[in-house]
Design a protein around this motif. Structure first.
Motif, PDB file in Angstrom:
ATOM      1  N   LYS A 290      30.893  29.464  24.073  1.00 46.14           N
ATOM      2  CA  LYS A 290      30.239  28.779  23.325  1.00 46.14           C
ATOM      3  C   LYS A 290      28.686  29.269  24.509  1.00 46.14           C
ATOM      4  N   GLN A 291      29.048  28.848  24.881  1.00 45.65           N
ATOM      5  CA  GLN A 291      27.969  28.964  25.647  1.00 45.65           C
ATOM      6  C   GLN A 291      26.421  29.855  25.249  1.00 45.65           C
ATOM      7  N   TRP A 419      29.300  27.593  33.725  1.00 42.17           N
ATOM      8  CA  TRP A 419      27.647  27.365  32.763  1.00 42.17           C
ATOM      9  C   TRP A 419      27.565  26.498  34.009  1.00 42.17           C
ATOM     10  N   ALA A 420      27.996  25.032  34.131  1.00 46.09           N
ATOM     11  CA  ALA A 420      27.342  24.203  34.885  1.00 46.09           C
ATOM     12  C   ALA A 420      27.598  24.769  36.149  1.00 46.09           C
ATOM     13  N   TYR A 421      28.189  25.398  37.018  1.00 43.58           N
ATOM     14  CA  TYR A 421      28.152  25.504  38.239  1.00 43.58           C
ATOM     15  C   TYR A 421      27.377  26.952  38.372  1.00 43.58           C
ATOM     16  N   LEU A 426      22.224  27.881  41.018  1.00 46.72           N
ATOM     17  CA  LEU A 426      20.323  28.040  40.726  1.00 46.72           C
ATOM     18  C   LEU A 426      19.547  27.467  41.073  1.00 46.72           C
ATOM     19  N   GLN A 427      19.706  26.733  40.504  1.00 45.25           N
ATOM     20  CA  GLN A 427      18.553  25.202  41.193  1.00 45.25           C
ATOM     21  C   GLN A 427      18.478  24.878  42.546  1.00 45.25           C
ATOM     22  N   GLU A 428      19.783  25.055  43.235  1.00 43.97           N
ATOM     23  CA  GLU A 428      20.103  24.875  44.937  1.00 43.97           C
ATOM     24  C   GLU A 428      18.974  26.410  45.553  1.00 43.97           C
ATOM     25  N   LEU A 429      19.096  28.348  44.465  1.00 45.69           N
ATOM     26  CA  LEU A 429      18.000  29.399  44.538  1.00 45.69           C
ATOM     27  C   LEU A 429      16.734  28.591  44.671  1.00 45.69           C
ATOM     28  N   SER A 430      16.317  27.944  43.301  1.00 46.35           N
ATOM     29  CA  SER A 430      15.623  27.526  43.107  1.00 46.35           C
ATOM     30  C   SER A 430      13.842  28.001  44.380  1.00 46.35           C
ATOM     31  N   PRO A 431      13.517  26.626  44.674  1.00 48.39           N
ATOM     32  CA  PRO A 431      12.471  27.217  45.435  1.00 48.39           C
ATOM     33  C   PRO A 431      12.047  28.199  46.377  1.00 48.39           C
ATOM     34  N   GLN A 432      13.241  29.360  46.089  1.00 44.17           N
ATOM     35  CA  GLN A 432      12.687  30.959  46.068  1.00 44.17           C
ATOM     36  C   GLN A 432      12.537  31.658  45.724  1.00 44.17           C
ATOM     37  N   TYR A 433      13.361  31.219  43.868  1.00 43.07           N
ATOM     38  CA  TYR A 433      12.845  32.583  43.106  1.00 43.07           C
ATOM     39  C   TYR A 433      13.105  31.215  41.610  1.00 43.07           C
ATOM     40  N   PRO A 434      11.944  30.712  41.620  1.00 39.24           N
ATOM     41  CA  PRO A 434      11.680  29.236  40.746  1.00 39.24           C
ATOM     42  C   PRO A 434      11.940  29.658  39.601  1.00 39.24           C
TER      43      PRO A 434
END
Length: 696
Positions: A290-291, A419-421, A426-434
């Motif tokens: 689906k995604q 996909w949501a997880y 990635l959101q929690e990882l994003s400060p390092q690799y946005p």
């Protein structure tokens, strides 16, 4: 060569062919008869009649056996064997002497010795590993048998006629190989089994109970070794492995079509071949379907120049072991949030303690979360029932109190949106690799995203989608970051691997593998799994190999030096053109000359897809171009470098490798090294402007 020896070998070939022809006639009639008998059994079959059922099972089994024998004889009808070994067992004073003929397909003759011994049989290993003299081989029961080889002979047979033969004490191995390799590619591929070398044979016959990693220079036969290893394992361990449990993974579909094309001739069917992206998609299945409709792949074959610096750094991180480790830590934390770890209390009494939950989760760290929830819920309910029996509660009381404990640790089959997880990770990882999250949010994914999604599925969902994989072959493994192998090892922990590649050919150096250390030491077990190096190249002439080596000398990264077999050819041709029209004329004329010399496969190799379109359009006006890469056998093809990886051609023409297309840097050097080493016999270079410094 003694005339009597030639006459004896000619006579043996004639007798062998007569026996094979008789076998074909006999088995053809027998197969037809059994087919009719089995059809009659089908027509009158009643499931309630056990005798009928047994007769049908036996009849079908015998028909399969006869058809197998018929197929073996037909395969051997034109060229029954390629080698002979005369040997004597030396463990006993009066050891037996044997004379065996070895072929691509074993042919039994109904007597003590087979008519032709299959190349995969244990005894055949001494043909590949040893010359005349003392040797040994490993018998099927694991015993090592010592032998003395008195004769090792190799035959050239064409269309049922003896053309020539060579004894190892007369002609050197490299001289024999050179004779084969000087032929066009189509003929060379047909003789591969006859020319397997000792170092290649060791890898092919290594035990399937551990994994092997092979670093092989261009033209060393590493892909051939991998395909023959599949055939060897399935032949010698039929009760342990099935073909459909084997997966061949490559970087593009053209390469896969090319390398797996040899499997039917090795008596291997039903092996599954996929690109890495397709393989990961097949694992995700409905969880990705689906995604996927909303996404597009944006980095499978992107060139370095097309990527922004931030994205290149992102790909480097996503291809690293650190990316998987970050994901695993996050999944551990997610599981702690989703799986209740509180004490279960019944009327003030703790009936299942938090410590018991913690101990269970620590004992089975790789068990999917849904299965953990299911097991813990069942254990809790068993404990609850024990308590109820002790208290002698009524059925109504039990039913009422049990409501508090149903699904206490979570829903074992609850809906989980992978996909949501992944986005939350990635959101929690994003400060390092946005940039990772930014790229995903624009609808672009790559195989590293799919890998972490597969890891999430393995860790969270109780599913059968990870069953049925016993052995994975990864070709051109240097194209993939170590993170992919880390994920594969985690989601298929019982699987073994054959991994082949060449770090000098890593054209995705920002995400692929530039060295093997981390894969060998962090992902696989150095004490159990094997690492091999193949340094000798059997593909290129000395002139082409040396030219490729000079390109690598201009690089800053560690390289594996090519040791070419001593086969000379024409010098590499380098020619400057005034403009594109003249370069097209040079190329067309060169193609005609190559074809006149008897060569069948020619590649015009370009830097980019756009350049391929332009070159095809220009060349199509003056010569015939083959435009179906999936069904490429003979002819002229125009290809970008990344699609030539793992392939080989009688001749290669580099299209306009000037200093703008290939600046003096490592990334360009790897590309040119790949392009140069595609050519078996001839390499031609035509350019406009200034030639790349890497080629000077």
């Amino acid at each position: 060569m003694q005339p009597t020896v030639w006459k004896e070998e000619e006579q043996h070939l004639e007798e062998t062919l007569r026996e094979i022809d008789r076998n074909i006639e006999r088995y053809s009639k027998e197969a037809a008869m059994l087919r009719e008998e089995n059809q009659e059994r089908y027509d009158t079959y009643r499931s309630s009649d056990s005798d009928m059922h047994n007769d049908l099972v036996v009849g079908l089994s015998w028909e399969d056996q006869v058809r197998f024998l018929l197929r073996q004889n037909r395969f051997a009808a034109d060229k029954p064997y390629f080698g002979r070994i005369d040997y004597k067992e030396t463990q006993e004073a009066n050891g037996e002497s044997f004379s065996l003929y070895i072929g691509k397909h074993g042919v039994p003759n109904g007597r003590d010795q087979p008519l032709v011994v299959d190349w995969r049989a244990p005894i055949s290993s001494i043909y590949y590993d040893s010359d005349v003299g003392e040797s040994s081989y490993l018998a099927p029961d694991g015993e090592r048998i010592s032998v003395r080889i008195d004769l090792k002979r190799t035959f050239e047979i064409e269309k049922r006629k003896l053309v020539d033969f060579y004894d190892t004490d007369v002609i050197a191995n490299d001289d024999f190989l050179t004779k084969y390799l000087a032929k066009n590619k189509e003929i060379v591929l047909g003789e591969i089994i006859a020319t397997i070398q000792k170092e290649q044979n060791e890898i092919i016959r290594d035990t399937p109970w551990h994994s092997v990693i092979v670093q092989g220079v261009a033209g060393s036969g590493k892909t051939t070794v991998a395909m023959h290893r599949i055939s060897y394992i399935l032949y010698n361990y039929p009760e342990k492995f099935r073909p459909e449990q084997f997966f061949v993974i490559g970087s593009n579909s053209m390469l896969l079509h090319y390398i797996t094309g040899v499997l039917p001739t090795l008596e291997v069917d039903h092996v599954q071949a996929m690109t890495m992206t397709e393989f990961l998609e097949s694992i995700l299945d409905q969880d990705w379907k689906k995604q996927k409709k909303k996404m597009r792949y944006g980095s499978d074959f992107r060139t370095q120049e097309e990527l922004r610096e931030e994205v290149r750094r992102t790909r480097h991180f996503k291809g690293s072991l650190a990316f998987v480790q970050e994901a695993e830590q996050w999944i551990d934390q997610l599981e702690r949030r989703l799986l209740t770890r509180e004490d279960a209390i019944l009327e003030g009494k703790v009936i299942f303690r938090q410590e018991e939950v913690e101990t269970f989760c620590q004992a089975f760290p790789r068990m999917p979360m849904q299965r953990k929830i299911d097991v813990l819920n069942k254990r809790l309910m068993n404990q609850f029932k024990n308590e109820c029996r002790e208290r002698e509660w009524s059925a109504d009381k039990i039913r009422k109190e049990s409501m508090a404990f149903r699904g206490y640790y979570g829903k074992p089959k609850g809906k989980i949106d992978l996909w949501a997880y992944y986005l939350r990770f990635l959101q929690e990882l994003s400060p390092q690799y946005p940039v990772i999250l930014e790229t995903i949010q624009t609808g672009i994914v790559d195989l590293y995203d799919l890998a972490i999604l597969a890891l999430l599925k393995k860790r969270l969902l109780d599913t059968d989608d990870f069953n049925g994989v016993r052995h994975i072959v990864v070709d051109e493994a240097q194209d993939f970051g170590v993170s992919l192998f880390a994920v594969l090892r985690r989601i298929f922990p019982e699987c073994t691997y054959t991994i082949v590649g060449d770090t000098s050919q890593n054209i995705f150096y920002d995400s692929g593998m530039n060295e093997w250390r981390e894969l060998r030491e962090e992902i696989f077990a150095p004490g159990r799994d094997r690492f091999y190096t193949l340094a000798k190249s059997y593909r290129n002439t000395v002139e082409i190999s040396q030219y490729a080596g000079r390109v690598l000398e201009k690089c800053s990264f560690e390289t594996y030096k090519i040791d070419p077999i001593l086969r000379h050819g024409i010098p590499v041709e380098i020619k400057e053109a005034a403009d594109r029209e003249e370069m097209t004329a040079y190329t067309a004329d060169c193609i005609r000359q190559i074809e006149a010399r008897g060569y069948k496969t020619i590649a015009v190799i370009c830097r980019t897809e756009e350049e391929v379109w332009n070159a095809e359009e220009a060349l199509a006006k003056v010569c015939q171009i083959q435009k179906d890469p999936e069904d490429f056998t003979n002819g002229v093809m125009v290809l970008p470098i990344h699609k030539t990886k793992g392939l080989e051609f009688d001749a290669a023409i580099l299209w306009n490798p000037n200093d703008q297309a290939y600046p003096l840097e490592d990334a360009a050097a790897r590309l040119l090294y790949v392009a140069i080493t595609r050519a078996l016999h001839e390499l031609h270079i035509f350019y406009i402007g200034k030639l790349s410094k890497l080629l000077e």
